[in-house]
Design an enzyme around this catalytic site. Structure first.
Site, PDB file in Angstrom:
ATOM      1  N   GLU A  34       0.873  -1.176   0.000  1.00  0.00           N
ATOM      2  CA  GLU A  34       0.000   0.000   0.000  1.00  0.00           C
ATOM      3  C   GLU A  34       0.906   1.220   0.000  1.00  0.00           C
ATOM      4  O   GLU A  34       1.547   1.520   1.012  1.00  0.00           O
ATOM      5  CB  GLU A  34      -0.907   0.011   1.233  1.00  0.00           C
ATOM      6  CG  GLU A  34      -1.756   1.278   1.337  1.00  0.00           C
ATOM      7  CD  GLU A  34      -2.442   1.444   2.681  1.00  0.00           C
ATOM      8  OE1 GLU A  34      -2.702   2.606   3.066  1.00  0.00           O
ATOM      9  OE2 GLU A  34      -2.707   0.431   3.354  1.00  0.00           O
ATOM     10  N   ARG A  85       0.803  10.415   0.060  1.00  0.00           N
ATOM     11  CA  ARG A  85       1.157  11.525   0.955  1.00  0.00           C
ATOM     12  C   ARG A  85       2.286  12.377   0.405  1.00  0.00           C
ATOM     13  O   ARG A  85       2.653  13.383   1.014  1.00  0.00           O
ATOM     14  CB  ARG A  85       1.573  10.983   2.326  1.00  0.00           C
ATOM     15  CG  ARG A  85       0.506  10.162   3.015  1.00  0.00           C
ATOM     16  CD  ARG A  85       0.997   9.656   4.351  1.00  0.00           C
ATOM     17  NE  ARG A  85       0.083   8.673   4.924  1.00  0.00           N
ATOM     18  CZ  ARG A  85       0.294   8.035   6.063  1.00  0.00           C
ATOM     19  NH1 ARG A  85       1.392   8.273   6.759  1.00  0.00           N
ATOM     20  NH2 ARG A  85      -0.578   7.155   6.504  1.00  0.00           N
ATOM     21  N   LYS A 103     -10.927  -1.174   6.567  1.00  0.00           N
ATOM     22  CA  LYS A 103      -9.733  -0.759   7.305  1.00  0.00           C
ATOM     23  C   LYS A 103     -10.193  -0.166   8.633  1.00  0.00           C
ATOM     24  O   LYS A 103     -11.112   0.659   8.665  1.00  0.00           O
ATOM     25  CB  LYS A 103      -8.958   0.277   6.492  1.00  0.00           C
ATOM     26  CG  LYS A 103      -7.798   0.929   7.231  1.00  0.00           C
ATOM     27  CD  LYS A 103      -7.088   1.920   6.316  1.00  0.00           C
ATOM     28  CE  LYS A 103      -5.995   2.667   7.046  1.00  0.00           C
ATOM     29  NZ  LYS A 103      -5.199   3.522   6.137  1.00  0.00           N
TER      30      LYS A 103
END
Length: 213
Positions: free
Chosen positions: A40, A44, A128
């Protein structure tokens, strides 16, 4: 690939932050060599989409996904870059609609029972749990499993190699998310051998959790 297949690729889903897209391929190869065939890569940094493109094109044995997807535009851009799945820290209707429209597996983020129930109503039963430790950790997920037994989670946020096995013993936890596989100092020194070693240790955590029970 469906979400169930994704969640059982590895007991730990590496959560990776890269500031240099040139590191994407060697990091992905190191994780794969250690037995972790999924990444993953978080959106960012400015390098993230290029990093996803490179892994998608050059490391076909690794399932590359985009994390920290927080806007509809990011969902579409990640899909266009070659992401094989999307992970969100939380969900809005607009974000969920855009992520679903990509046709990719989506792991939407929740931190409360009400959020989990709302997503289940929309057909999302693989979620999640974030931020895991700050939201009650193992005890919270164990409690959620009672009224919502059909849901499965990938808890992420504050989880360590020592705490991960406790999560993995829960029947409603499919895997955990962890950033410790690609520590900042290893990336800074391009110590891909260390990343491979950490991946090897992570790939055995499900067996350790099973033995512990």
């Amino acid at each position: 690939m469906n979400t169930d297949d994704l969640l059982f690729l590895s007991p730990v889903l590496p959560v990776v932050v890269l500031h240099d897209a040139a590191q994407a391929v060697p990091v992905a190869r190191a994780l794969h060599a250690g037995g972790v065939p999924v990444v993953e890569l978080t959106l960012r940094t400015d390098a993230a989409l290029d990093a996803i493109r490179r892994v998608s094109a050059e490391v076909p044995d690794v399932v590359i996904g985009a994390g920290t997807v927080v806007t509809p535009d990011q969902a579409r851009a990640a899909a266009d870059a070659g992401a094989a799945f999307l992970v969100t820290p939380g969900t809005t209707d607009a974000l969920l609609d855009a992520a679903s429209d990509t046709g990719l597996p989506v792991l939407p983020g929740v931190s409360t029972v009400s959020e989990a129930m709302r997503l289940a109503e929309r057909g999302f039963e693989r979620l999640k749990f974030f931020p895991a430790e700050a939201s009650g950790g193992v005890a919270a997920l164990s409690a959620i499993g009672g009224p919502l037994p059909n849901l499965r989670f990938c808890p992420t946020g504050g989880i360590t190699p020592s705490s991960a096995p406790r999560y993995l013993t829960l029947p409603n936890v499919a895997c955990v998310g962890g950033s410790w596989l690609t520590p900042t100092n290893a990336l800074a020194t391009r110590d891909y051998a260390r990343i491979e070693t950490l991946a090897k240790e992570a790939s055995s955590l499900r067996t350790e959790a099973t033995t512990a029970t």
